[in-house]
Design an enzyme around this catalytic site. Structure first.
Site, PDB file in Angstrom:
ATOM      1  N   CYS A   2     -75.661  37.226 127.769  1.00  0.00           N
ATOM      2  CA  CYS A   2     -75.108  36.657 128.989  1.00  0.00           C
ATOM      3  C   CYS A   2     -73.683  36.172 128.745  1.00  0.00           C
ATOM      4  CB  CYS A   2     -75.964  35.480 129.451  1.00  0.00           C
ATOM      5  SG  CYS A   2     -77.704  35.887 129.735  1.00  0.00           S
ATOM      6  N   LEU A  51     -77.719  38.403 131.858  1.00  0.00           N
ATOM      7  CA  LEU A  51     -78.403  39.619 131.456  1.00  0.00           C
ATOM      8  C   LEU A  51     -79.849  39.214 131.235  1.00  0.00           C
ATOM      9  CD1 LEU A  51     -78.153  42.644 130.613  1.00  0.00           C
ATOM     10  CD2 LEU A  51     -77.973  41.816 128.265  1.00  0.00           C
ATOM     11  N   ASN A  75     -76.374  31.386 126.546  1.00  0.00           N
ATOM     12  CA  ASN A  75     -76.273  32.798 126.192  1.00  0.00           C
ATOM     13  C   ASN A  75     -77.073  32.978 124.914  1.00  0.00           C
ATOM     14  OD1 ASN A  75     -75.544  35.439 125.502  1.00  0.00           O
ATOM     15  ND2 ASN A  75     -73.669  34.754 124.490  1.00  0.00           N
ATOM     16  N   GLY A  76     -78.146  33.747 124.966  1.00  0.00           N
ATOM     17  CA  GLY A  76     -78.914  33.978 123.749  1.00  0.00           C
ATOM     18  C   GLY A  76     -80.404  34.029 123.989  1.00  0.00           C
ATOM     19  N   THR A 324     -60.277  48.059 111.817  1.00  0.00           N
ATOM     20  CA  THR A 324     -61.642  48.345 111.366  1.00  0.00           C
ATOM     21  C   THR A 324     -62.656  48.078 112.467  1.00  0.00           C
ATOM     22  OG1 THR A 324     -61.061  47.804 109.089  1.00  0.00           O
ATOM     23  CG2 THR A 324     -63.394  47.761 109.655  1.00  0.00           C
ATOM     24  N   ARG A 327     -62.338  50.757 115.245  1.00  0.00           N
ATOM     25  CA  ARG A 327     -62.860  52.050 114.804  1.00  0.00           C
ATOM     26  C   ARG A 327     -64.391  52.072 114.847  1.00  0.00           C
ATOM     27  NH1 ARG A 327     -60.861  52.125 109.926  1.00  0.00           N
ATOM     28  NH2 ARG A 327     -62.764  51.454 108.874  1.00  0.00           N
TER      29      ARG A 327
END
Length: 409
Positions: A2, A51, A75-76, A324, A327
């Site tokens: 979330c 979410l 959130n979690g 990094t 990518r």
């Protein structure tokens, strides 16, 4: 995950400020496309982009305690929420929970335990509590920073907390990462580290000490298996990222075995996902492991040009120009869009294991066990109370990549 946004102790409590907070929260709606919520108390605002993983029907946020004097944005996921509920009900038999959300326990724990609440949670989380009884607020982040969180200070002295930097950049004079394993309290206007495992304390001693707990393969295996199984907690379809490497294969093996005795909404067969350029070794290895485990395997391919075209979107989501990270995030971002199209909201992965277990090739160059421990400690811990350490590779490379490149607009 979330998205949370809090504006606390602002000098403006008018409708224009409420609209501004909503507009800023909209910048991270890709994190929570299922519902948006807002709570305002005087000059403080909590906004949430959801979410839905646990209790999709009634777990909308912000969440509250029974008399709605304590509000929380989270959130979690809280893996031990059922045990915590039982503890709360044992102490308060007549207490009523409004939802089946795993996060609602936080508001009730706050009533009984105050600032100790973060240390009672087993999970990955970042949250903000607003207590309207005395106007105090409290924010916390999980022990190693699995969930992203930032804190900033506004021009009017307000405190801002958000899951992504893009919500803070126009309102704050300065902002920074919220240190993992810490909480921030309005009572002291400072950070306090609540996560203090023994190996932290040993290594922070002078001189540093390597962990004193002896290696036990059985204990490690049982802890690893339990860690995977508890992360399968979900009321929506989920799967596993499977590249065919050691880390993701072990996670997939444990999840594949556990799902057979679970009541998963996708039945008792694990869905696995892999991405790569056509003919890439990851696709081949992932396919072989999937066949061995008997998962319902999904392969996705992309072209080099599709990867290049996605880079601007990737940077927007991960909020860094680190080469990094970009990518590695690009194929994960493309795969996540495909997985989302299948109706999957949550995936397991093997991210972070190379850092925790020293899996990178260059570890063999470490001069001694203290050298290995020093490096591992620095990349899996957060800032100290003195804020000496402020940026660590595990979060930057693995956690950042996984948590942000899989949040889709």
């Amino acid at each position: 995950m979330c998205g949370i946004l809090a504006c606390l102790a602002s000098t403006d409590d008018g409708p224009a400020m409420r609209a501004r907070v909503l507009a800023l929260s909209r910048r991270q709606r890709h994190r929570g496309p299922d519902w948006s919520g807002m709570f305002q108390w005087k000059n403080s605002f909590l906004a949430h982009e959801r979410l839905a993983i646990i209790d999709p029907a009634s777990g909308d946020q912000p969440l509250f305690n029974e008399d709605k004097t304590v509000s929380v944005c989270v959130n979690g996921e809280i893996y031990n929420y059922k045990e915590l509920r039982e503890q709360i009900l044992a102490k308060h038999p007549n207490k009523k929970f409004a939802t089946d959300s795993d996060c609602e326990v936080i508001s009730h724990l706050w009533e009984d335990h105050g600032e100790k609440v973060a240390g009672m949670l087993d999970g990955m989380f970042s949250f903000v509590i607003l207590d309207t009884r005395d106007g105090t607020f409290y924010a916390a982040r999980d022990p190693i920073g699995i969930t992203s969180l930032y804190i900033g200070w506004g021009k009017d002295g307000s405190v801002w907390v958000a899951s992504e930097m893009k919500c803070l950049k126009d309102e704050c004079l300065k902002f920074q990462q919220f240190p993992p394993g810490h909480y921030y309290s309005s009572k002291t206007m400072s950070f306090t580290r609540y996560y203090n495992p023994q190996f932290y304390l040993e290594f922070e001693a002078s001189p540093p000490q390597c962990p004193s707990t002896p290696y036990d393969a059985k204990v490690l295996r049982e802890a690893f298996e339990a860690a995977v199984v508890k992360r399968m907690m979900s009321d929506v379809p989920f799967g596993v990222l499977l590249s065919g490497g050691l880390d993701s294969s072990l996670v997939a093996a444990i999840a594949s075995r556990a799902i057979k005795s679970s009541d998963s909404v996708w039945g008792n067969k694990l869905h696995s996902f892999c991405v790569g350029l056509p003919g890439s070794p990851d696709l081949k290895a992932g396919r072989e492991v999937a066949e061995f485990l008997g998962t319902d395997h999904h392969e996705f391919t992309f072209t080099v040009q599709e990867g290049i075209d996605a880079i601007s979107d990737v940077i927007q989501h991960i909020e860094t120009y680190d080469v990094t990270t970009i990518r590695a995030s690009t194929p994960m971002f493309l795969m996540s869009r495909k997985i989302k199209a299948l109706g999957v909201k949550m995936v397991l992965s093997g991210e972070g294991s190379d850092e925790v277990f020293g899996g990178y090739l260059y570890f063999y160059k470490a001069p001694n066990r203290v050298g290995v421990m020093t490096w591992c400690y620095d990349i899996v811990t957060c800032a100290t109370n003195a804020m000496i350490r402020v940026w660590f590779w595990t979060w930057r490379v693995d956690v950042l990549r996984l948590q942000t490149s899989t949040r889709l607009a």
